[in-house]
Design a protein around this motif. Sequence first.
Motif, PDB file in Angstrom:
ATOM      1  N   VAL A  23       0.828  -1.213   0.000  1.00 35.21           N
ATOM      2  CA  VAL A  23       0.000   0.000   0.000  1.00 35.21           C
ATOM      3  C   VAL A  23       0.855   1.254   0.000  1.00 35.21           C
ATOM      4  CG1 VAL A  23      -1.627   1.334   1.417  1.00 35.21           C
ATOM      5  CG2 VAL A  23      -1.977  -1.111   1.083  1.00 35.21           C
ATOM      6  N   THR A  24       2.004   1.190   0.651  1.00 38.80           N
ATOM      7  CA  THR A  24       2.836   2.388   0.811  1.00 38.80           C
ATOM      8  C   THR A  24       4.051   2.405  -0.113  1.00 38.80           C
ATOM      9  OG1 THR A  24       4.046   1.324   2.618  1.00 38.80           O
ATOM     10  CG2 THR A  24       2.151   2.686   3.228  1.00 38.80           C
ATOM     11  N   ALA A  25       4.143   1.450  -1.015  1.00 39.61           N
ATOM     12  CA  ALA A  25       5.291   1.392  -1.931  1.00 39.61           C
ATOM     13  C   ALA A  25       5.402   2.695  -2.718  1.00 39.61           C
ATOM     14  CB  ALA A  25       5.156   0.209  -2.881  1.00 39.61           C
ATOM     15  N   PRO A  26       6.606   3.220  -2.860  1.00 39.59           N
ATOM     16  CA  PRO A  26       6.786   4.509  -3.513  1.00 39.59           C
ATOM     17  C   PRO A  26       6.625   4.490  -5.040  1.00 39.59           C
ATOM     18  CG  PRO A  26       8.884   3.677  -2.732  1.00 39.59           C
ATOM     19  CD  PRO A  26       7.836   2.728  -2.245  1.00 39.59           C
ATOM     20  N   SER A  27       6.596   3.315  -5.641  1.00 36.27           N
ATOM     21  CA  SER A  27       6.430   3.277  -7.093  1.00 36.27           C
ATOM     22  C   SER A  27       5.584   2.070  -7.490  1.00 36.27           C
ATOM     23  CB  SER A  27       7.796   3.186  -7.792  1.00 36.27           C
ATOM     24  OG  SER A  27       8.355   1.891  -7.592  1.00 36.27           O
ATOM     25  N   ASP A  28       5.053   2.107  -8.696  1.00 41.71           N
ATOM     26  CA  ASP A  28       4.267   0.979  -9.206  1.00 41.71           C
ATOM     27  C   ASP A  28       5.119  -0.278  -9.302  1.00 41.71           C
ATOM     28  OD1 ASP A  28       2.013   2.551  -9.408  1.00 41.71           O
ATOM     29  OD2 ASP A  28       2.242   2.907 -11.562  1.00 41.71           O
ATOM     30  N   GLU A  29       6.374  -0.115  -9.701  1.00 42.03           N
ATOM     31  CA  GLU A  29       7.276  -1.260  -9.826  1.00 42.03           C
ATOM     32  C   GLU A  29       7.478  -1.943  -8.472  1.00 42.03           C
ATOM     33  OE1 GLU A  29      11.939  -1.451 -10.369  1.00 42.03           O
ATOM     34  OE2 GLU A  29      10.956  -0.896 -12.263  1.00 42.03           O
ATOM     35  N   GLU A  30       7.702  -1.159  -7.444  1.00 44.46           N
ATOM     36  CA  GLU A  30       7.897  -1.717  -6.117  1.00 44.46           C
ATOM     37  C   GLU A  30       6.603  -2.302  -5.564  1.00 44.46           C
ATOM     38  OE1 GLU A  30      11.615   1.188  -5.005  1.00 44.46           O
ATOM     39  OE2 GLU A  30       9.557   1.898  -4.770  1.00 44.46           O
ATOM     40  N   HIS A  31       5.496  -1.668  -5.877  1.00 41.48           N
ATOM     41  CA  HIS A  31       4.185  -2.199  -5.490  1.00 41.48           C
ATOM     42  C   HIS A  31       3.987  -3.584  -6.101  1.00 41.48           C
ATOM     43  CE1 HIS A  31      -0.157  -2.264  -4.748  1.00 41.48           C
ATOM     44  NE2 HIS A  31      -0.289  -2.620  -6.006  1.00 41.48           N
ATOM     45  N   GLU A  32       4.281  -3.725  -7.387  1.00 41.70           N
ATOM     46  CA  GLU A  32       4.131  -5.012  -8.069  1.00 41.70           C
ATOM     47  C   GLU A  32       5.075  -6.065  -7.485  1.00 41.70           C
ATOM     48  OE1 GLU A  32       1.828  -5.976 -10.266  1.00 41.70           O
ATOM     49  OE2 GLU A  32       0.926  -4.003 -10.015  1.00 41.70           O
ATOM     50  N   GLU A  33       6.281  -5.650  -7.137  1.00 45.25           N
ATOM     51  CA  GLU A  33       7.242  -6.579  -6.536  1.00 45.25           C
ATOM     52  C   GLU A  33       6.697  -7.141  -5.226  1.00 45.25           C
ATOM     53  OE1 GLU A  33      11.729  -6.578  -4.606  1.00 45.25           O
ATOM     54  OE2 GLU A  33      11.145  -4.922  -5.903  1.00 45.25           O
ATOM     55  N   VAL A  34       6.174  -6.265  -4.388  1.00 39.56           N
ATOM     56  CA  VAL A  34       5.640  -6.701  -3.099  1.00 39.56           C
ATOM     57  C   VAL A  34       4.388  -7.561  -3.294  1.00 39.56           C
ATOM     58  CG1 VAL A  34       4.704  -5.937  -0.889  1.00 39.56           C
ATOM     59  CG2 VAL A  34       6.620  -4.731  -1.887  1.00 39.56           C
ATOM     60  N   LEU A  35       3.582  -7.255  -4.295  1.00 41.41           N
ATOM     61  CA  LEU A  35       2.389  -8.070  -4.541  1.00 41.41           C
ATOM     62  C   LEU A  35       2.748  -9.514  -4.853  1.00 41.41           C
ATOM     63  CD1 LEU A  35      -0.186  -5.875  -6.490  1.00 41.41           C
ATOM     64  CD2 LEU A  35      -0.201  -6.577  -4.096  1.00 41.41           C
ATOM     65  N   GLY A  36       3.898  -9.730  -5.467  1.00 47.85           N
ATOM     66  CA  GLY A  36       4.351 -11.099  -5.702  1.00 47.85           C
ATOM     67  C   GLY A  36       4.535 -11.844  -4.382  1.00 47.85           C
ATOM     68  N   TYR A  37       5.116 -11.169  -3.402  1.00 49.17           N
ATOM     69  CA  TYR A  37       5.285 -11.772  -2.078  1.00 49.17           C
ATOM     70  C   TYR A  37       3.929 -11.970  -1.396  1.00 49.17           C
ATOM     71  CZ  TYR A  37      10.186 -10.575  -2.692  1.00 49.17           C
ATOM     72  OH  TYR A  37      11.465 -10.468  -3.174  1.00 49.17           O
ATOM     73  N   VAL A  38       3.056 -10.989  -1.548  1.00 50.94           N
ATOM     74  CA  VAL A  38       1.718 -11.089  -0.964  1.00 50.94           C
ATOM     75  C   VAL A  38       1.020 -12.347  -1.489  1.00 50.94           C
ATOM     76  CG1 VAL A  38      -0.600 -10.052  -0.971  1.00 50.94           C
ATOM     77  CG2 VAL A  38       1.403  -8.628  -0.501  1.00 50.94           C
ATOM     78  N   ASN A  39       1.065 -12.553  -2.790  1.00 49.11           N
ATOM     79  CA  ASN A  39       0.395 -13.711  -3.378  1.00 49.11           C
ATOM     80  C   ASN A  39       1.010 -15.021  -2.901  1.00 49.11           C
ATOM     81  OD1 ASN A  39      -1.508 -12.234  -4.824  1.00 49.11           O
ATOM     82  ND2 ASN A  39      -0.113 -11.936  -6.525  1.00 49.11           N
ATOM     83  N   GLN A  40       2.331 -15.071  -2.798  1.00 48.71           N
ATOM     84  CA  GLN A  40       2.991 -16.287  -2.314  1.00 48.71           C
ATOM     85  C   GLN A  40       2.590 -16.586  -0.872  1.00 48.71           C
ATOM     86  OE1 GLN A  40       7.208 -15.802  -2.786  1.00 48.71           O
ATOM     87  NE2 GLN A  40       7.143 -16.015  -5.004  1.00 48.71           N
ATOM     88  N   LEU A  41       2.630 -15.587  -0.049  1.00 47.88           N
ATOM     89  CA  LEU A  41       2.285 -15.777   1.367  1.00 47.88           C
ATOM     90  C   LEU A  41       0.818 -16.146   1.540  1.00 47.88           C
ATOM     91  CD1 LEU A  41       4.265 -12.717   2.749  1.00 47.88           C
ATOM     92  CD2 LEU A  41       4.795 -15.118   3.225  1.00 47.88           C
ATOM     93  N   ALA A  42      -0.054 -15.432   0.854  1.00 46.35           N
ATOM     94  CA  ALA A  42      -1.494 -15.686   0.984  1.00 46.35           C
ATOM     95  C   ALA A  42      -1.849 -17.104   0.541  1.00 46.35           C
ATOM     96  CB  ALA A  42      -2.289 -14.658   0.184  1.00 46.35           C
ATOM     97  N   GLY A  43      -1.097 -17.640  -0.409  1.00 48.22           N
ATOM     98  CA  GLY A  43      -1.366 -18.979  -0.895  1.00 48.22           C
ATOM     99  C   GLY A  43      -1.138 -20.069   0.134  1.00 48.22           C
ATOM    100  N   THR A  44      -0.481 -19.726   1.241  1.00 43.96           N
ATOM    101  CA  THR A  44      -0.192 -20.718   2.276  1.00 43.96           C
ATOM    102  C   THR A  44      -1.106 -20.581   3.492  1.00 43.96           C
ATOM    103  OG1 THR A  44       1.443 -19.363   3.437  1.00 43.96           O
ATOM    104  CG2 THR A  44       2.244 -20.709   1.583  1.00 43.96           C
ATOM    105  N   LEU A  45      -2.003 -19.600   3.453  1.00 47.94           N
ATOM    106  CA  LEU A  45      -2.844 -19.307   4.615  1.00 47.94           C
ATOM    107  C   LEU A  45      -4.311 -19.612   4.356  1.00 47.94           C
ATOM    108  CD1 LEU A  45      -1.287 -15.868   5.630  1.00 47.94           C
ATOM    109  CD2 LEU A  45      -0.857 -18.084   6.687  1.00 47.94           C
TER     110      LEU A  45
END
Length: 70
Positions: A23-45
Motif C-alpha cells: 500500500v505504501t510502496a513509492p512506485s508501481d514497480e515496487e508495489h508489483e514486486e511486493v504483490l508477488g510476495y503477498v500472493n505467495q504468502l497468501a497462498g499458504t494461509l
Amino acid sequence: MHKQPVNITDTESALALALALAVTAPSDEEHEEVLGYVNQLAGTLTTEEIERAKETAESLVGRVSVEGWF
C-alpha cells in the motif's frame, strides 16, 4: 512520526507487513514486486488468517516505513 518495530514471527505476520508495504510502496514497480510476495504468502494461509492479516496491515500503514525495504 515515531516508527515502531514490526515483529515477524509467522506467515500471517509476514503477510500483514507485505500488505502494508504494498500500500505504501513509492512506485508501481515496487508495489508489483511486493504483490508477488503477498500472493505467495497468501497462498499458504486460510481465509481466516488472510482476513486477520488484512486487519493487521491496516493498523501497520503509517507505522511502518518503506525505507530500506526497496
